[in-house]
Scaffold this motif. Structure first.
Motif, PDB file in Angstrom:
ATOM      1  N   SER A  65      36.339   9.249  31.005  1.00  0.00           N
ATOM      2  CA  SER A  65      35.971  10.385  31.795  1.00  0.00           C
ATOM      3  C   SER A  65      34.684   9.982  32.840  1.00  0.00           C
ATOM      4  CB  SER A  65      35.542  11.581  31.275  1.00  0.00           C
ATOM      5  OG  SER A  65      36.863  12.223  30.311  1.00  0.00           O
ATOM      6  N   ALA A  66      33.743   9.229  32.213  1.00  0.00           N
ATOM      7  CA  ALA A  66      32.801   8.738  33.020  1.00  0.00           C
ATOM      8  C   ALA A  66      32.778   7.677  33.974  1.00  0.00           C
ATOM      9  CB  ALA A  66      31.694   8.101  31.756  1.00  0.00           C
ATOM     10  N   ASP A  67      33.856   6.791  33.563  1.00  0.00           N
ATOM     11  CA  ASP A  67      34.426   5.842  34.202  1.00  0.00           C
ATOM     12  C   ASP A  67      35.212   6.321  35.420  1.00  0.00           C
ATOM     13  OD1 ASP A  67      34.983   2.660  34.856  1.00  0.00           O
ATOM     14  OD2 ASP A  67      37.181   3.259  34.522  1.00  0.00           O
ATOM     15  N   ALA A  68      35.859   7.444  35.443  1.00  0.00           N
ATOM     16  CA  ALA A  68      36.783   8.071  36.480  1.00  0.00           C
ATOM     17  C   ALA A  68      35.735   8.800  37.365  1.00  0.00           C
ATOM     18  CB  ALA A  68      37.865   9.037  35.868  1.00  0.00           C
ATOM     19  N   LEU A  69      34.260   8.876  37.150  1.00  0.00           N
ATOM     20  CA  LEU A  69      33.390   9.699  38.118  1.00  0.00           C
ATOM     21  C   LEU A  69      33.383   8.966  39.501  1.00  0.00           C
ATOM     22  CD1 LEU A  69      30.768  10.518  35.726  1.00  0.00           C
ATOM     23  CD2 LEU A  69      32.430  12.210  36.648  1.00  0.00           C
ATOM     24  N   ASP A  70      33.293   9.620  40.423  1.00  0.00           N
ATOM     25  CA  ASP A  70      33.504   9.107  41.977  1.00  0.00           C
ATOM     26  C   ASP A  70      32.143   9.493  42.565  1.00  0.00           C
ATOM     27  OD1 ASP A  70      33.996   7.838  43.951  1.00  0.00           O
ATOM     28  OD2 ASP A  70      35.155   9.189  44.972  1.00  0.00           O
ATOM     29  N   LEU A  71      30.891   9.110  41.723  1.00  0.00           N
ATOM     30  CA  LEU A  71      29.868   9.095  42.260  1.00  0.00           C
ATOM     31  C   LEU A  71      28.822   7.923  42.326  1.00  0.00           C
ATOM     32  CD1 LEU A  71      29.180  12.296  39.789  1.00  0.00           C
ATOM     33  CD2 LEU A  71      29.395  12.348  42.296  1.00  0.00           C
ATOM     34  N   ALA A  72      28.047   8.165  43.090  1.00  0.00           N
ATOM     35  CA  ALA A  72      26.793   6.775  43.114  1.00  0.00           C
ATOM     36  C   ALA A  72      26.432   6.586  41.819  1.00  0.00           C
ATOM     37  CB  ALA A  72      25.785   6.927  43.974  1.00  0.00           C
ATOM     38  N   PRO A  73      26.197   5.426  41.147  1.00  0.00           N
ATOM     39  CA  PRO A  73      25.805   5.322  39.765  1.00  0.00           C
ATOM     40  C   PRO A  73      24.460   5.635  39.510  1.00  0.00           C
ATOM     41  CG  PRO A  73      27.321   3.474  40.564  1.00  0.00           C
ATOM     42  CD  PRO A  73      26.950   4.141  41.947  1.00  0.00           C
ATOM     43  N   GLN A  81      26.421  14.666  35.239  1.00  0.00           N
ATOM     44  CA  GLN A  81      27.669  14.628  34.659  1.00  0.00           C
ATOM     45  C   GLN A  81      27.929  13.685  33.263  1.00  0.00           C
ATOM     46  OE1 GLN A  81      30.895  15.930  35.676  1.00  0.00           O
ATOM     47  NE2 GLN A  81      29.315  17.008  37.291  1.00  0.00           N
ATOM     48  N   LEU A  82      27.172  12.733  33.280  1.00  0.00           N
ATOM     49  CA  LEU A  82      26.832  12.042  32.203  1.00  0.00           C
ATOM     50  C   LEU A  82      26.297  12.938  31.004  1.00  0.00           C
ATOM     51  CD1 LEU A  82      25.523   8.600  32.916  1.00  0.00           C
ATOM     52  CD2 LEU A  82      28.033   9.264  32.545  1.00  0.00           C
ATOM     53  N   ARG A  83      25.408  13.832  31.306  1.00  0.00           N
ATOM     54  CA  ARG A  83      24.712  14.771  30.368  1.00  0.00           C
ATOM     55  C   ARG A  83      25.596  15.814  30.020  1.00  0.00           C
ATOM     56  NH1 ARG A  83      20.748  16.559  33.610  1.00  0.00           N
ATOM     57  NH2 ARG A  83      19.535  14.617  32.739  1.00  0.00           N
ATOM     58  N   ARG A  84      26.642  16.013  31.144  1.00  0.00           N
ATOM     59  CA  ARG A  84      27.701  17.212  30.730  1.00  0.00           C
ATOM     60  C   ARG A  84      28.671  16.697  29.507  1.00  0.00           C
ATOM     61  NH1 ARG A  84      32.667  18.213  31.839  1.00  0.00           N
ATOM     62  NH2 ARG A  84      32.770  16.330  33.287  1.00  0.00           N
ATOM     63  N   ILE A  85      29.043  15.423  29.795  1.00  0.00           N
ATOM     64  CA  ILE A  85      29.838  14.599  28.776  1.00  0.00           C
ATOM     65  C   ILE A  85      29.586  14.505  27.379  1.00  0.00           C
ATOM     66  CG2 ILE A  85      30.887  12.505  28.306  1.00  0.00           C
ATOM     67  CD1 ILE A  85      31.545  12.020  31.375  1.00  0.00           C
ATOM     68  N   THR A  86      28.220  14.361  27.506  1.00  0.00           N
ATOM     69  CA  THR A  86      27.659  14.253  26.152  1.00  0.00           C
ATOM     70  C   THR A  86      27.339  15.520  25.467  1.00  0.00           C
ATOM     71  OG1 THR A  86      26.127  12.245  27.143  1.00  0.00           O
ATOM     72  CG2 THR A  86      25.182  13.437  25.255  1.00  0.00           C
ATOM     73  N   ILE A  87      27.167  16.541  26.229  1.00  0.00           N
ATOM     74  CA  ILE A  87      26.853  17.712  25.556  1.00  0.00           C
ATOM     75  C   ILE A  87      28.278  18.427  24.865  1.00  0.00           C
ATOM     76  CG2 ILE A  87      26.262  20.187  25.958  1.00  0.00           C
ATOM     77  CD1 ILE A  87      24.330  19.384  27.978  1.00  0.00           C
ATOM     78  N   THR A  88      29.462  17.861  25.717  1.00  0.00           N
ATOM     79  CA  THR A  88      30.804  18.569  25.315  1.00  0.00           C
ATOM     80  C   THR A  88      31.321  17.697  24.582  1.00  0.00           C
ATOM     81  OG1 THR A  88      31.579  17.569  27.521  1.00  0.00           O
ATOM     82  CG2 THR A  88      30.852  19.830  27.750  1.00  0.00           C
ATOM     83  N   THR A  89      31.185  16.527  24.272  1.00  0.00           N
ATOM     84  CA  THR A  89      31.766  15.593  23.251  1.00  0.00           C
ATOM     85  C   THR A  89      31.215  15.403  21.994  1.00  0.00           C
ATOM     86  OG1 THR A  89      32.358  14.179  25.211  1.00  0.00           O
ATOM     87  CG2 THR A  89      32.734  13.046  22.987  1.00  0.00           C
ATOM     88  N   ARG A  90      31.281  16.211  20.915  1.00  0.00           N
ATOM     89  CA  ARG A  90      30.778  16.227  19.927  1.00  0.00           C
ATOM     90  C   ARG A  90      30.556  14.910  18.974  1.00  0.00           C
ATOM     91  NH1 ARG A  90      33.083  20.853  15.942  1.00  0.00           N
ATOM     92  NH2 ARG A  90      31.233  20.213  14.776  1.00  0.00           N
ATOM     93  N   TYR A  97      24.984   3.917  31.575  1.00  0.00           N
ATOM     94  CA  TYR A  97      25.546   3.150  32.495  1.00  0.00           C
ATOM     95  C   TYR A  97      24.783   1.690  32.320  1.00  0.00           C
ATOM     96  CZ  TYR A  97      27.072   1.365  37.055  1.00  0.00           C
ATOM     97  OH  TYR A  97      27.625   0.774  37.912  1.00  0.00           O
ATOM     98  N   VAL A  98      25.785   0.682  32.423  1.00  0.00           N
ATOM     99  CA  VAL A  98      25.228  -0.561  32.511  1.00  0.00           C
ATOM    100  C   VAL A  98      25.561  -1.214  33.782  1.00  0.00           C
ATOM    101  CG1 VAL A  98      25.475  -2.784  31.251  1.00  0.00           C
ATOM    102  CG2 VAL A  98      25.556  -0.514  29.761  1.00  0.00           C
ATOM    103  N   GLU A  99      24.540  -1.922  34.099  1.00  0.00           N
ATOM    104  CA  GLU A  99      24.818  -2.698  35.470  1.00  0.00           C
ATOM    105  C   GLU A  99      24.186  -4.164  35.161  1.00  0.00           C
ATOM    106  OE1 GLU A  99      24.779  -0.814  39.638  1.00  0.00           O
ATOM    107  OE2 GLU A  99      22.646  -1.738  39.543  1.00  0.00           O
TER     108      GLU A  99
END
Length: 522
Positions: A65-73, A81-90, A97-99
């Motif tokens: 889901s994170a990899d599919a985000l079309d947002l500036a890293p 959006q990362l925060r939302r994924i963390t909260i909703t994924t138990r 994000y690694v660069e």
């Protein structure tokens, strides 16, 4: 000595008969207890693997889901959006994000420190990398498991891989294949876990350092369950309560059989000795018929034993006991006396009539019976050629001794036949070396005449062999006219069997003989 040998043998067999079923019951109880506990451990392992699979699958969904985000890293929107994924994924505790090999941001915001991200310890089949032993600052140094997909990495609390309820004395480890442990429960020995993962034990469930274990593989994950062997006690007792009574019943049955057989043999041996002293034996006569004329040319003397209470004992029961106990010789002597008493008048009246007497192996080997016969026939007027001697193949094992006896018997005028040919030990070469007069085809071969039995081809070979050796042939156990016709067609001289008459008491045989003294009308 024989009685002592029977008793000692019976005791040994009885001891073995008790020990084997009980040992087998204890062994099977242990095996069934281990197998039952194994099934329980494997069931628990399946729950653990299911929980671990759900955690990894959920983390994988979060990474994709994170990899599919079309947002500036690492933009504000990206971090939200990362925060939302963390909260909703138990199943995950954080996502980053690694660069360029550095952690740039996480669900909590931008990362100020330069945190280098090393390559994953292991790459799974689905392309995700896994780190088994991360201790990030965000967890306060607590061990975490990392899961990586492309530019994103999630942290997972290891407890999520072992979040199952099991007894406190059962230890568990969940691993990726054989590569690394995701988490453990109740502190199993790391060295033992690695040994089990490496597949070194001899067999699944074998005791290892006093433990019972089970290993379950599923979709790349491995669950190892370990419990102390003492956990088997309750299950073992239940299995023993089930199997030991069966073992005791089997032991009692075996001991009963041993006692019954021992008493029977001991009592039969004692009764045989008394029967010999009381001369309880008598003879029945199985007519021997010339197949071409139907004339009764003689009979085979068959021993019978009637107890004082009137019951009859089958020859196949008492003759082996008599042979083993050294009582067969006096029984043979009584047969000779019976034959002379029963058949003297008929033998004197018809010099062509003969009576065949069966000899034991000992008499054939030693020749003792020849002197007994000579003394018994002296003064009776019965000629030696009217007494045929028959011996089974066991009597010819010692070929040289048998040859000496046969030659001596034939020199005195007796004809000698080999009985039940084809069922014993003699070979064609030994048969060729013995000066025999007649060969008797065993009933088991006569029975196959006109059938598709595997041994049906043996009879013509026996007949051909006898012809080659210039021996007379007597076929035993003829029961049908088809058998008689088959044998007559192949020029077999004599036959005996129920087609003509069963074994008869002396008076009945003499009456039968009178009716068959002349050729049957054709």
């Amino acid at each position: 000595m024989r009685r002592k040998r029977i008793i000692i043998t019976s005791v040994l067999v009885a001891v073995i008969g008790v020990a084997v079923p009980l040992s087998l019951a204890f062994y099977l109880s242990s095996v069934r207890a281990v197998q039952g506990e194994q099934e329980r451990l494997r069931l628990l392992a399946s729950y653990a693997l299911e929980r671990a699979h759900r955690s990894i699958a959920s983390a994988g969904v979060a990474l994709r889901s994170a990899d599919a985000l079309d947002l500036a890293p690492c933009s504000e929107a990206h971090i939200q959006q990362l925060r939302r994924i963390t909260i909703t994924t138990r199943s995950i505790d954080d996502i980053g994000y690694v660069e360029n090999g550095l952690l740039k941001c996480t669900s909590t915001g931008m990362e100020d420190e330069r945190i280098a991200i090393t390559p994953a310890d292991f790459t799974m089949n689905n392309g995700m990398g896994i780190d088994f032993n991360l201790r990030p600052a965000v967890s306060g140094g607590k061990r975490m498991v990392g899961l990586t997909y492309r530019a994103y990495k999630v942290l997972i609390d290891p407890v999520r891989f072992s979040d199952v309820i099991i007894d406190s004395d059962i230890q568990m480890a969940v691993a990726i294949g054989k590569e690394g442990v995701l988490d453990t429960l109740h502190h199993p020995d790391p060295a033992l876990v690695q040994t089990l993962l490496a597949g070194q034990p001899a067999a699944d469930g074998a005791p290892q350092d006093g433990s019972i274990h089970a290993i379950l593989y599923r979709d790349g994950l491995t669950a190892v369950m370990i419990e102390p062997r003492s956990k088997l006690n309750d299950r073992l007792r239940r299995e023993q309560l089930l199997l030991l009574p069966l073992g005791l019943l089997m032991a009692a049955f075996i001991v009963g059989i041993v006692v019954w057989l021992s008493r029977r043999r001991l009592s039969l041996m004692g009764e045989l000795k008394i029967a010999i002293e009381r001369r309880e034996f008598f003879v029945h006569y199985q007519p021997i018929i010339a197949l071409d004329t139907g004339v009764c040319v003689g009979a085979e003397a068959l021993i019978r034993w009637r107890r004082p209470d009137g019951s009859m004992i089958r020859p196949d029961l008492f003759i082996p006991v008599a042979e083993e106990g050294g009582l067969i010789l006096p029984i043979t002597d009584q047969v000779i006396d019976c034959v002379i008493a029963d058949m003297r008048a008929a033998l004197l009246a018809d010099r062509a009539l003969h009576i065949a007497i069966n000899l034991c192996a000992s008499d054939i080997e030693t020749g003792r019976v020849l002197d007994v016969l000579e003394r018994s026939l002296a003064g009776t007027g019965i000629e030696a050629q009217q007494i045929w001697l028959e011996a089974t193949e066991r009597g010819f094992i010692n070929v040289e001794a048998a040859r000496a006896t046969i030659e001596k018997a034939r020199a005195r005028g007796h004809a000698v036949a080999i009985d039940d040919f084809g069922t014993g030990y003699s070979s064609l070469s030994s048969l060729q070396n013995l000066p025999l007069d007649a060969l008797k085809i065993d009933k088991s071969f006569v029975d196959t005449i006109g059938t598709d039995a595997a041994t049906s081809s043996v009879t013509p070979h026996i007949i051909a062999m006898a012809r080659t050796l210039n021996m007379l042939i007597v076929a035993e156990g003829i029961e049908t006219q088809q058998q008689a016709d088959y044998l007559l067609e192949r020029k077999v001289e004599f036959g005996q069997g129920w087609l003509f008459a069963k074994a008869l008491p002396a008076l009945e045989f003499l009456a039968f003989y009178e009716t068959r003294r002349l050729p049957l009308s054709t």
